[in-house]
Design a protein around this motif. Structure first.
Motif, short mmCIF file in Angstrom:
data_model
loop_
_atom_site.label_atom_id
_atom_site.label_comp_id
_atom_site.label_asym_id
_atom_site.label_seq_id
_atom_site.Cartn_x
_atom_site.Cartn_y
_atom_site.Cartn_z
N THR A 71 -0.89 4.51 1.65
CA THR A 71 -1.97 5.36 1.13
C THR A 71 -2.99 4.59 0.30
OG1 THR A 71 -0.67 5.93 -0.83
CG2 THR A 71 -0.48 7.41 1.09
N ASN A 72 -2.52 3.55 -0.39
CA ASN A 72 -3.39 2.76 -1.27
C ASN A 72 -4.15 3.64 -2.27
OD1 ASN A 72 -3.17 -0.11 -0.58
ND2 ASN A 72 -3.91 0.53 1.44
N ASP A 73 -3.51 4.69 -2.75
CA ASP A 73 -4.23 5.66 -3.58
C ASP A 73 -3.76 5.70 -5.04
OD1 ASP A 73 -1.73 6.73 -3.16
OD2 ASP A 73 -2.44 8.71 -2.53
N ALA A 74 -2.82 4.81 -5.44
CA ALA A 74 -2.34 4.83 -6.83
C ALA A 74 -2.25 3.41 -7.36
CB ALA A 74 -0.99 5.54 -6.92
N THR B 227 11.82 8.02 -4.94
CA THR B 227 11.29 9.20 -4.26
C THR B 227 9.94 8.88 -3.63
OG1 THR B 227 10.16 10.01 -6.24
CG2 THR B 227 12.44 10.74 -5.91
N ASP B 228 9.56 9.75 -2.69
CA ASP B 228 8.23 9.71 -2.09
C ASP B 228 7.43 10.85 -2.73
OD1 ASP B 228 5.95 9.82 -0.56
OD2 ASP B 228 6.99 9.91 1.38
N ALA B 229 6.49 10.50 -3.60
CA ALA B 229 5.73 11.53 -4.34
C ALA B 229 4.93 12.44 -3.41
CB ALA B 229 4.79 10.86 -5.34
N ALA B 230 4.61 11.97 -2.21
CA ALA B 230 3.87 12.80 -1.26
C ALA B 230 4.75 13.85 -0.60
CB ALA B 230 3.23 11.92 -0.19
N HIS B 231 6.07 13.65 -0.68
CA HIS B 231 7.02 14.59 -0.06
C HIS B 231 8.16 14.83 -1.05
CE1 HIS B 231 5.01 12.52 3.35
NE2 HIS B 231 4.88 13.77 3.78
N GLY C 30 0.77 -1.24 0.00
CA GLY C 30 0.00 0.00 0.00
C GLY C 30 0.80 1.28 0.00
N TYR C 31 2.12 1.21 -0.10
CA TYR C 31 2.95 2.42 -0.13
C TYR C 31 2.98 2.97 -1.57
CZ TYR C 31 4.62 1.07 4.53
OH TYR C 31 4.71 0.75 5.86
N HIS C 32 1.87 3.51 -1.98
CA HIS C 32 1.70 3.86 -3.39
C HIS C 32 2.35 5.17 -3.79
CE1 HIS C 32 -1.98 1.05 -4.29
NE2 HIS C 32 -0.87 0.40 -3.98
N THR C 33 2.84 5.96 -2.86
CA THR C 33 3.52 7.19 -3.26
C THR C 33 5.00 6.96 -3.58
OG1 THR C 33 4.05 7.78 -0.96
CG2 THR C 33 1.94 8.59 -1.87
N LEU C 34 5.47 5.74 -3.43
CA LEU C 34 6.85 5.41 -3.79
C LEU C 34 6.99 5.36 -5.30
CD1 LEU C 34 9.72 4.51 -3.03
CD2 LEU C 34 8.85 2.16 -2.89
N ARG C 35 7.95 6.11 -5.83
CA ARG C 35 8.19 6.16 -7.27
C ARG C 35 9.63 5.76 -7.57
NH1 ARG C 35 3.56 6.42 -6.88
NH2 ARG C 35 2.06 7.88 -7.78
#
Length: 305
Positions: free
Chosen positions: A253-256, A205-209, A183-188
């Motif tokens: 986040t489970n958002d992507a 990177t962490d897209a949220a930060h 669920g760590y969906h902000t990881l790019r």
């Protein structure tokens, strides 16, 4: 932790506790590695094969015999799939390595030497034969302390060593996938080739930060990654935990799900031959997607926005 090394030489001369024979279903000797082991070990091996395997051995399975006159204590025999005859299920090749290690554990062997199973007369494409060996050995729980992948010729040895080096990049990307699954969906992940063309690079990177420091990896650093070590024998979860430690604000986040699914597909294209993806490089146009293996021409669609 098991140590995996590439060795150039004659497998019959290895001084490990056990050597692995790429046998055939009949278990009565043959050509290639099989013939060499029987010749070097003497008739005791064949006698033991007849006694232990009266009906032969199934493809993907393994069993053991005496090593006769060889320096090893045991020969672990396994039958790999014959790619040239249409046996192209990679699971059978993986089973040969896994079952061989299981038999080695039953014997109490602490060191084992493998040939490249099925990569000779059975015509399995060598690159995939090597990655199947490396990935299966890494994923198999075993008490064996040292595993050698033995190649008789220099070209095969160089290729095994190359796959072992590139495995750090594969494990890093598998760590990213592991985190996406959790669920760590902000990881790019953004990957490419250095201007020299000699080193593969990854930026995580962490897209949220976006202002937080990114994780930078170059194959020039070999196994060093994110204040730790990742190599062919590391698990994806171990790589994932190093990523979490280096990106401390990364959250579930489970958002992507679209990006996570895209990345999983990318890894499915990378893993069979450890062909690392390229999104950026000098004189590289990514308009047709990322390249799977530098210079291959094989493209994978760009990530969703």
């Amino acid at each position: 932790m098991t140590k995996l090394v590439a060795v150039q030489g004659d497998i019959t001369a290895q001084t490990t506790d056990a050597i692995v024979n790429a046998a055939n279903n009949a278990m009565r000797g043959g050509g290639g590695v099989d013939g060499a082991i029987h010749r070097a070990g003497g008739p005791e091996i064949l006698r033991d094969c007849i006694a232990r395997f009266p009906d032969g051995l199934a493809t993907g399975d393994a069993g053991w015999t005496t090593a006769g006159r060889l320096s090893a204590r045991w020969v672990v025999h396994t039958v790999g799939p014959n790619h040239g005859a249409g046996q192209r299920d990679r699971a059978l090749l993986e089973s040969s390595y896994r079952r061989s290690l299981e038999v080695a554990d039953e014997l109490g062997a602490r060191s084992v030497a493998f040939p490249l199973i099925s990569a000779g007369v059975y015509a399995w494409p060598r690159r995939e034969a090597i990655t199947a060996a490396v990935d299966t050995i890494a994923a198999t729980p075993t008490a064996v302390e040292e595993v050698r992948l033995v190649a008789y010729d220099e070209a095969a040895h160089r290729e095994i060593a190359s796959v072992l080096r590139m495995s750090t990049g594969v494990r890093i990307l598998q760590g990213v996938r592991d985190l996406h699954r959790r669920g760590y969906h902000t990881l790019r992940a953004w990957t490419g080739v250095a201007p020299s063309g000699l080193f593969w690079r990854a930026v995580l990177t962490d897209a949220a930060h976006p202002d937080d420091p990114a994780i930078h990896y170059t194959s020039g650093n070999e196994a060093q990654f994110a204040a730790g070590t990742v190599d062919a024998m590391s698990t994806p979860r171990e790589a994932a935990e190093l990523i979490r430690g280096a990106l401390p604000r990364l959250e579930v986040t489970n958002d992507a799900p679209d990006y996570a699914a895209w990345f999983a597909g990318l890894l499915a294209a990378v893993e069979p031959e450890h062909a690392l993806p390229v999104a950026f490089a000098d004189y590289f146009d990514d308009s047709e997607g990322w390249e799977i293996g530098w210079g291959s021409g094989l493209r994978y669609p760009k990530p969703p926005r």
